[in-house]
Design a protein around this motif. Structure first.
Motif, mmCIF file in Angstrom:
data_model
loop_
_atom_site.group_PDB
_atom_site.id
_atom_site.type_symbol
_atom_site.label_atom_id
_atom_site.label_comp_id
_atom_site.label_asym_id
_atom_site.label_seq_id
_atom_site.Cartn_x
_atom_site.Cartn_y
_atom_site.Cartn_z
ATOM 1 N N TYR A 147 28.132 42.870 45.330
ATOM 2 C CA TYR A 147 28.841 43.777 44.433
ATOM 3 C C TYR A 147 28.650 45.222 44.873
ATOM 4 C CZ TYR A 147 29.377 39.821 41.262
ATOM 5 O OH TYR A 147 29.711 38.615 40.715
ATOM 6 N N LYS A 184 29.742 50.653 42.130
ATOM 7 C CA LYS A 184 30.630 51.038 41.025
ATOM 8 C C LYS A 184 30.998 49.865 40.119
ATOM 9 C CE LYS A 184 34.809 50.554 43.880
ATOM 10 N NZ LYS A 184 35.919 51.276 44.541
ATOM 11 N N GLU A 185 30.763 48.638 40.586
ATOM 12 C CA GLU A 185 31.067 47.466 39.763
ATOM 13 C C GLU A 185 29.934 47.095 38.815
ATOM 14 O OE1 GLU A 185 33.378 44.173 41.826
ATOM 15 O OE2 GLU A 185 32.208 45.001 43.478
ATOM 16 N N SER A 244 25.469 42.508 37.368
ATOM 17 C CA SER A 244 26.803 42.327 37.943
ATOM 18 C C SER A 244 27.847 42.363 36.839
ATOM 19 C CB SER A 244 26.874 40.972 38.653
ATOM 20 O OG SER A 244 27.024 39.929 37.698
ATOM 21 N N PRO A 245 29.137 42.389 37.173
ATOM 22 C CA PRO A 245 30.183 42.328 36.132
ATOM 23 C C PRO A 245 30.100 41.052 35.304
ATOM 24 C CG PRO A 245 31.110 43.052 38.224
ATOM 25 C CD PRO A 245 29.713 42.608 38.514
ATOM 26 N N PHE A 280 42.221 45.477 41.944
ATOM 27 C CA PHE A 280 41.004 45.434 42.756
ATOM 28 C C PHE A 280 41.313 45.735 44.221
ATOM 29 C CE2 PHE A 280 38.193 42.876 45.532
ATOM 30 C CZ PHE A 280 36.981 43.484 45.239
#
Length: 516
Positions: free
Chosen positions: A151, A154-155, A166-167, A214
């Motif tokens: 990742y 910025k995520e 993580s997202p 994305f």
């Protein structure tokens, strides 16, 4: 000399060879734990699609399997004091068992630890290498062991105590090691063109929009090997490196059709018509996978569908909440067909959905037991009781024709909806026809006609028998076991010249507390 059985088998193979192929895959499950309801949901949906396409005359290949490499498997096995392969053997077995118990009609179950899969992964790697898209460098960045994913800064999101996540709300750790990189940045424009030229490549539209945004944000080259562990497919010509688990996992889709050695199977079925996956792994399938294939100069899959999650009573499942249920326990408690029907009927495909024991019992009793099951039971019981088990021809009166036309319309609507993966709406059309058939029974009152007009009674029962059989064909992809029993019952009765007394195909369910 050929036997009748061998001649039949040969004729079947010839028919398949003449029909149009359809290749569908599930995601390749990561077996560091036992299957959960999400795995079952995806497998059932894929099987419904496969059975539906077979019913349209397509030569279908359904592939599923287990993705057994990666650091997460090593850590889980080590935590139990076990050999990694021994652990993978056991856990993969649970996923195969799930497929078998849920009547998943898979044509191949691929394990990434198989030699044939190693050979397929190496062939893909060499093709990408030959195209100049692999280079050796040093990786420094955030990595989630649980997601087996890298990742960008910025995520990441901030968890409790400032911990980076993580997202997907999974822990990440800063990783530094020598790595092979894939020139993903080279494929941003080709990918955006792919999405623009093929609007249905990613479905539903909400997933497509996420991926387009994305990729428009720019793509960085992707680390595609690891040196911190050796549980994976070895990188050819690079001792100490194993392939990034997603390179090898995605290649499973081609392993399942014989890549690279079985050219006849590969040429017939590749590219895949549909990759059915969860919404949390769309990026890997919609960005990385087509980029790998573009690099290798191989055909791209035709489409992928990112379905939603299943929630327990509206809540995400977790062990701490005590709401994690073994899907096979649900199937054993309420029946495989009931579970399959509930999941396809209750959840709008592509969106998140919720389930509970009460919802399964309520839905299946109302629609399967009380509506369609009771319709079939009443129809065939009256034929046995009043017509000595001989199934009469359908009537030709306006009411008879109207019912059969209503059933035909429902069949056409369900076919259209199933073909578009809109299962709940397709089943809604089916249920409307079931209700119409039950209303026809009440209006015609064949039990009264027995005394006043026996000939008309026979016409009504013949019409109902025809309606039941047509309705059974429509719903067979969803509830294959019950429909197989119903169809066998009718066929055996016709062969014998009379039906035997019927048994309920959908007994009423009782609410049971399923074990955690």
């Amino acid at each position: 000399m050929a036997t009748a059985a061998s001649e039949f088998a040969q004729a079947r193979l010839e028919r398949r060879a003449m029909s149009e192929p359809f290749y569908i895959t599930t995601a390749i499950a990561y077996p560091n734990g036992r299957p959960h309801i999400g795995h079952a949901y995806e497998a059932i949906a894929a099987d419904v699609i496969a059975r539906f396409q077979r019913a349209q005359g397509r030569d279908v290949r359904l592939v599923t399997g287990t993705d057994e490499h990666g650091l997460k498997m090593v850590q889980t096995a080590r935590g139990q004091g076990r050999d990694t392969l021994e652990f993978a053997d056991e856990m993969s077995g649970y996923f195969r068992q799930m497929c078998d118990e849920l009547s998943i009609s898979y044509d191949a179950f691929v394990r990434t630890t198989e030699d044939r899969h190693h050979q397929a992964s190496i062939a893909l790697w060499k093709a990408m290498e030959a195209n100049g898209d692999l280079y050796l460098d040093r990786y420094e960045g955030w990595y989630s062991v649980r997601d087996e994913a890298f990742y960008d800064e910025k995520e990441l999101i901030e968890g409790e105590g400032g911990v980076k996540l993580s997202p997907q709300n999974t822990p990440v750790e800063w990783t530094v090691e020598e790595s092979w990189f894939f020139r993903l940045s080279r494929y941003a424009e080709p990918l955006l063109k792919l999405y623009a030229d093929n609007p249905d490549f990613i479905r539903p539209e909400s997933r497509r929009n996420e991926i387009v945004r994305f990729v428009e944000g720019g793509l960085k080259d992707l680390s595609v090997s690891r040196t911190s562990f050796d549980w994976g497919v070895p990188v050819p010509g690079s001792p100490g490196h194993v392939m990034y688990v997603w390179v090898d996992a995605l290649t499973t889709y081609m392993t399942g059709v014989g890549f690279p050695d079985d050219r006849a199977s590969y040429d017939r079925f590749w590219p895949a018509d549909l990759h059915l996956i969860g919404k949390d792994i769309v990026r890997f399938h919609a960005v990385y996978w087509p980029a790998f294939l573009m690099s290798a100069r191989l055909p791209l899959p035709k489409s992928l569908f990112g379905h939603g999650f299943l929630l327990a009573r509206g809540e995400k499942m977790s062990k701490s909440l005590g709401n994690v249920v073994d899907p096979m326990e649900l199937a054993r408690t309420y029946g495989v067909d009931s579970l399959r029907y509930f999941l396809m009927r209750e959840v709008s495909f592509g969106q998140d959905g919720s389930y509970s024991d009460e919802a399964i019992v309520t839905r299946c009793n109302a629609e399967l037991a009380n509506s369609f099951g009771n319709l079939a039971q009443r129809t065939f019981s009256m034929i046995v009781k009043n017509l000595d088990g001989v199934v009469p021809a359908a009537g030709e009166a306006p009411d008879d024709a109207a019912l059969l036309a209503r059933v035909a319309e429902a069949a056409a609507e369900a076919k259209s909806r199933f073909g578009d993966y809109d299962f709940s709406v397709g089943l809604d059309a089916w249920m409307a026809a079931v209700f119409a058939a039950n209303a026809y029974v009440d209006a015609q009152a064949p039990w009264a006609l027995r005394k006043t007009d026996p000939d008309r009674m026979a016409q009504v029962l013949g019409t109902l028998a025809a309606a039941v059989e047509q309705l059974a064909v429509v719903v067979e992809p969803v509830v294959p076991n019950a429909i197989a029993r119903l169809q066998a019952y009718v066929e055996e009765g016709r062969a014998a010249g009379r039906l035997a007394a019927p048994t309920p195909i959908f007994p009423r369910l009782e609410l049971v507390d399923t074990p955690e």
